[in-house]
Motif scaffolding. Structure first.
Motif, short mmCIF file in Angstrom:
data_model
loop_
_atom_site.label_atom_id
_atom_site.label_comp_id
_atom_site.label_asym_id
_atom_site.label_seq_id
_atom_site.Cartn_x
_atom_site.Cartn_y
_atom_site.Cartn_z
N GLY A 35 27.31 -36.95 -9.87
CA GLY A 35 27.93 -38.27 -9.55
C GLY A 35 29.19 -38.05 -8.70
O GLY A 35 29.60 -39.36 -8.20
N TRP A 36 29.98 -37.19 -8.77
CA TRP A 36 31.04 -36.92 -8.02
C TRP A 36 30.63 -36.67 -6.58
O TRP A 36 29.39 -36.71 -6.23
N TRP A 37 31.52 -36.26 -5.80
CA TRP A 37 31.07 -36.41 -4.30
C TRP A 37 31.37 -35.17 -3.50
O TRP A 37 32.38 -34.31 -4.01
N CYS A 38 30.36 -34.51 -2.45
CA CYS A 38 30.59 -33.40 -2.23
C CYS A 38 30.26 -33.44 -0.54
O CYS A 38 29.86 -34.71 -0.30
N VAL A 39 30.40 -32.31 0.32
CA VAL A 39 30.11 -32.51 1.48
C VAL A 39 28.99 -31.60 1.83
O VAL A 39 29.06 -30.35 1.77
N ARG A 40 28.01 -31.90 2.13
CA ARG A 40 26.58 -31.21 2.32
C ARG A 40 26.57 -30.95 4.01
O ARG A 40 26.97 -31.78 4.79
N THR A 41 26.22 -29.59 4.36
CA THR A 41 26.31 -29.42 5.85
C THR A 41 25.12 -28.52 5.96
O THR A 41 24.19 -28.21 5.19
N ASP A 42 24.92 -28.10 7.28
CA ASP A 42 23.79 -27.24 7.76
C ASP A 42 24.24 -26.04 7.02
O ASP A 42 25.43 -25.63 6.83
N PRO A 43 23.35 -24.99 6.80
CA PRO A 43 23.67 -23.75 6.09
C PRO A 43 24.69 -22.98 6.94
O PRO A 43 24.51 -22.93 8.02
N PHE A 44 25.51 -22.34 6.05
CA PHE A 44 26.43 -21.45 6.77
C PHE A 44 26.84 -20.19 5.87
O PHE A 44 26.91 -20.26 4.63
N PRO A 45 26.82 -19.06 6.42
CA PRO A 45 27.25 -17.67 5.46
C PRO A 45 28.74 -17.90 5.19
O PRO A 45 29.63 -18.27 5.81
N CYS A 46 28.94 -17.19 3.88
CA CYS A 46 30.31 -16.89 3.38
C CYS A 46 30.95 -15.94 4.43
O CYS A 46 30.13 -15.25 5.21
N PRO A 47 32.31 -16.16 4.72
CA PRO A 47 32.69 -15.65 6.01
C PRO A 47 33.28 -14.23 5.40
O PRO A 47 33.73 -13.37 6.28
N ALA A 48 33.18 -13.81 3.99
CA ALA A 48 33.58 -12.49 3.67
C ALA A 48 32.78 -11.37 4.15
O ALA A 48 31.55 -11.62 4.23
N ASP A 49 33.33 -10.18 4.72
CA ASP A 49 32.49 -9.08 5.11
C ASP A 49 31.73 -8.79 4.21
O ASP A 49 31.95 -8.46 2.87
N GLY A 50 30.40 -8.59 4.48
CA GLY A 50 29.15 -8.07 3.89
C GLY A 50 28.75 -8.91 2.84
O GLY A 50 27.83 -8.65 2.30
N CYS A 51 29.31 -10.32 2.68
CA CYS A 51 28.69 -11.03 1.57
C CYS A 51 27.39 -11.97 2.06
O CYS A 51 27.45 -12.23 3.24
N THR A 52 26.27 -12.09 1.29
CA THR A 52 25.13 -12.42 1.78
C THR A 52 25.12 -13.98 1.18
O THR A 52 24.04 -14.57 1.71
N PHE A 53 26.15 -14.49 0.76
CA PHE A 53 25.97 -15.81 -0.01
C PHE A 53 25.98 -16.92 1.12
O PHE A 53 26.62 -16.73 2.23
N VAL A 54 24.89 -17.89 1.22
CA VAL A 54 24.89 -18.83 2.21
C VAL A 54 24.89 -20.12 1.51
O VAL A 54 24.20 -20.53 0.58
N ALA A 55 25.66 -21.06 1.82
CA ALA A 55 26.03 -22.38 1.22
C ALA A 55 25.39 -23.44 2.12
O ALA A 55 25.20 -23.47 3.53
N GLU A 56 25.07 -24.70 1.71
CA GLU A 56 24.62 -25.94 2.38
C GLU A 56 25.43 -26.98 1.74
O GLU A 56 25.06 -28.22 2.17
#
Length: 125
Positions: A35-56
């Motif tokens: 119920g709190w608020w967040c910002v949904r976006t188009d998928p984007f990768p973590c900027p850390a070198d070698g990290c495979t995490f993708v956020a939406e």
């Protein structure tokens, strides 16, 4: 009186706690941000070198950043920043399915960590 030329020295670790294994940062008050608020976006990768995490959704330390108020100035600033870099932001109500969350203000108070696990690989120069 002449100045001494710089010389090589050694570093002695006085506080062994500095070398303790780092753990994933968590928001201690993150029991339920539904119920709190967040910002949904188009998928984007973590900027850390070698990290495979993708956020939406907008994240920090791989946690969804959430705000209590939909019109919080910091939420709106971050949504605008996401728009400026082409991530197609939408302010939405947070749901647990989005992943673990952290209050934006708890994240700031924690020193604004930007990657989930610190020291998981050497820092490249």
């Amino acid at each position: 009186m002449g100045q001494e030329a710089p010389q090589r020295g050694t570093l002695e670790a006085v506080d062994e706690e500095l070398f303790a294994e780092e753990r994933l940062w968590r928001d201690d008050d993150a029991d339920n941000h539904t119920g709190w608020w967040c910002v949904r976006t188009d998928p984007f990768p973590c900027p850390a070198d070698g990290c495979t995490f993708v956020a939406e959704v907008m994240t920090a330390a791989h946690l969804v950043l959430v705000w209590q108020e939909r019109d919080d100035p910091n939420l709106l600033w971050h949504a605008n920043r996401a728009k400026q870099v082409g991530r197609n932001p939408r302010v939405v109500s947070y749901e647990r399915d989005y992943g673990p969350s952290a209050s934006y203000y708890a994240w700031e108070a924690a020193g604004r960590p930007v990657h989930g696990i610190k020291n998981e690989r050497p820092v490249s120069s």
